[in-house]
Design a protein around this motif. Structure first.
Motif, PDB file in Angstrom:
ATOM      1  N   VAL A 145      -7.683  -1.519   4.388  1.00 30.00           N
ATOM      2  CA  VAL A 145      -8.627  -1.907   6.056  1.00 30.00           C
ATOM      3  C   VAL A 145      -9.177  -3.603   5.688  1.00 30.00           C
ATOM      4  O   VAL A 145      -9.828  -3.897   3.769  1.00 30.00           O
ATOM      5  CB  VAL A 145      -9.765  -1.283   5.484  1.00 30.00           C
ATOM      6  N   VAL A 146      -9.465  -3.877   6.959  1.00 25.14           N
ATOM      7  CA  VAL A 146     -10.064  -5.587   6.801  1.00 25.14           C
ATOM      8  C   VAL A 146     -11.485  -4.926   7.409  1.00 25.14           C
ATOM      9  O   VAL A 146     -10.968  -4.869   8.806  1.00 25.14           O
ATOM     10  CB  VAL A 146      -9.389  -6.504   7.982  1.00 25.14           C
ATOM     11  N   ASP A 147     -12.269  -5.383   6.782  1.00 25.33           N
ATOM     12  CA  ASP A 147     -13.712  -4.976   7.117  1.00 25.33           C
ATOM     13  C   ASP A 147     -14.340  -6.306   8.072  1.00 25.33           C
ATOM     14  O   ASP A 147     -13.304  -6.767   8.973  1.00 25.33           O
ATOM     15  CB  ASP A 147     -14.942  -5.086   5.871  1.00 25.33           C
ATOM     16  N   SER A 148     -15.122  -5.206   8.890  1.00 27.72           N
ATOM     17  CA  SER A 148     -15.758  -6.021   9.861  1.00 27.72           C
ATOM     18  C   SER A 148     -16.348  -8.035   9.578  1.00 27.72           C
ATOM     19  O   SER A 148     -17.267  -8.038   8.422  1.00 27.72           O
ATOM     20  CB  SER A 148     -17.152  -5.677  10.738  1.00 27.72           C
ATOM     21  N   GLY A 149     -16.664  -8.859  10.033  1.00 23.79           N
ATOM     22  CA  GLY A 149     -16.812  -9.998   9.527  1.00 23.79           C
ATOM     23  C   GLY A 149     -15.735 -10.999   8.630  1.00 23.79           C
ATOM     24  O   GLY A 149     -15.901 -11.913   8.254  1.00 23.79           O
TER      25      GLY A 149
ATOM     26  N   ALA B  41       1.186  -1.278  -0.180  1.00 19.57           N
ATOM     27  CA  ALA B  41       0.231   0.224   0.171  1.00 19.57           C
ATOM     28  C   ALA B  41       0.838   1.143   0.290  1.00 19.57           C
ATOM     29  O   ALA B  41       1.441   1.324   0.953  1.00 19.57           O
ATOM     30  CB  ALA B  41      -0.967   0.014   1.028  1.00 19.57           C
ATOM     31  N   LEU B  42       0.713   1.791  -0.986  1.00 17.49           N
ATOM     32  CA  LEU B  42       1.619   2.691  -1.387  1.00 17.49           C
ATOM     33  C   LEU B  42       1.451   4.558  -0.402  1.00 17.49           C
ATOM     34  O   LEU B  42       0.496   4.517  -0.069  1.00 17.49           O
ATOM     35  CB  LEU B  42       1.968   3.546  -2.719  1.00 17.49           C
ATOM     36  N   SER B  43       1.964   5.281  -0.624  1.00 15.45           N
ATOM     37  CA  SER B  43       1.723   6.649   0.267  1.00 15.45           C
ATOM     38  C   SER B  43       0.885   6.854   0.522  1.00 15.45           C
ATOM     39  O   SER B  43       0.512   7.223  -0.345  1.00 15.45           O
ATOM     40  CB  SER B  43       3.257   7.418   0.423  1.00 15.45           C
TER      41      SER B  43
END
Length: 86
Positions: A53-57, A46-48
């Motif tokens: 993001v790991v979503d809920s679930g 993931a660049l600057s």
């Protein structure tokens, strides 16, 4: 298959989201005009200014012996075994 020979593959109608591989063995992903992610042989970056993001679930799996590193983790110990098992 389709050979783009390093050319940009534009993915959306306003041409600001694309995938390119103009550098040998590197895939660049551009979203909304910004270079957001880069993939190489053994790395997804993931660049600057971008986030993963790991979503809920959803599940984030780190194999045994895997390492989490970066400025936010220097000198800190994380214990996942109670959450994810050992």
């Amino acid at each position: 298959g389709m050979d783009l020979n390093g050319k940009e593959l534009i993915l959306d109608a306003d041409a600001d989201t694309s995938i390119t591989a103009d550098t040998d063995d590197t895939i660049d992903i551009r979203i909304a005009g910004a270079d957001d992610f880069q993939i190489t042989a053994n790395s997804f970056n993931a660049l600057s200014g971008s986030s993963i993001v790991v979503d809920s679930g959803a599940t984030l799996s780190i194999p045994s012996g895997g390492v989490i590193s970066g400025p936010g983790f220097v000198g800190k110990v994380l214990v996942f075994s109670g959450i994810f098992g050992s």
